[in-house]
Design an enzyme around this catalytic site. Sequence first.
Site, PDB file in Angstrom:
ATOM      1  N   SER A 116      36.513  31.609  33.750  1.00 28.49           N
ATOM      2  CA  SER A 116      35.158  32.096  33.509  1.00 28.49           C
ATOM      3  C   SER A 116      34.711  31.666  32.115  1.00 28.49           C
ATOM      4  CB  SER A 116      35.128  33.625  33.609  1.00 28.49           C
ATOM      5  OG  SER A 116      33.885  34.152  33.200  1.00 28.49           O
ATOM      6  N   TYR A 129      37.657  42.548  31.730  1.00 24.88           N
ATOM      7  CA  TYR A 129      37.592  41.244  32.397  1.00 24.88           C
ATOM      8  C   TYR A 129      37.891  40.133  31.399  1.00 24.88           C
ATOM      9  CZ  TYR A 129      35.705  37.508  35.375  1.00 24.88           C
ATOM     10  OH  TYR A 129      35.540  36.378  36.121  1.00 24.88           O
TER      11      TYR A 129
END
Length: 257
Positions: A116, A129
Amino acid sequence: MAEGLKKRGYQVFATARQEDDVEKLRRQNFNSLQLNLDDSDSISRAVDGVLEKTGGELYALFNNGGYGQLGALEDVSRETLRAQFETNLFGCHELTRRIIPVMRKQGYGRIIQNSSLLGFVALPYRGSYNATKFAMEGWTDTLRLELHNSGIYVSLIQPGPILTRFRVNAYAMFKKNIDLENSAHRSAYEDLERKLAKEGTVVPFTLGPGAVLKKVIHALESRHPKPRYRVTAPTHLFSYLKRLLPVRVLDAVLRRI
């Protein structure tokens, strides 16, 4: 991803955590298996099921399982953070360890990790996250070094905003695990909830899954796949800004997002 690779001629084994989703994939004529990255037995069954159908060989593994746990770090319990790591990193680690001996034996293979933008840039209220994706980046870099000259290539995909159900699932975990009413961040959470509940895209430069597919195809088919593939304008921009800006200046930019 599964549809695009199938059209390209790959034999795709599409996995899902929920049995209903597995059945949905089967109705779309996919080889589909149940896979829960939190469950070692589920990982073993999925790997054995795939290898049984392929005669013990496997060209590529695309690690795409995971979810986003939103919330300020001071509001995230140890159990909630552990659950985030179990799915996003530890399950990926266990699955990959099961596959590497297969690829070593055949002398070739591709391992592709879906990371990501938040694997190299931190944002407020995404700390859980962020932590898993930062860890995945280091884990993948190490794996790439250790598999040098094995015939197994390791690549990272670094997407920015992609149109999926990721935000819907993140909102559900946010409501489940964060005490909104008693948090010092309550006012910020109210603004965050408005964005999470909004339909459609909420971030500029959001792209469809096809943008990721193009990078995965290159990682699968190039004689010299790249260590990293950045997807979407924000990912390219912040990769540049992280190298260019002093930390305090970059922090000021990130706090405004």
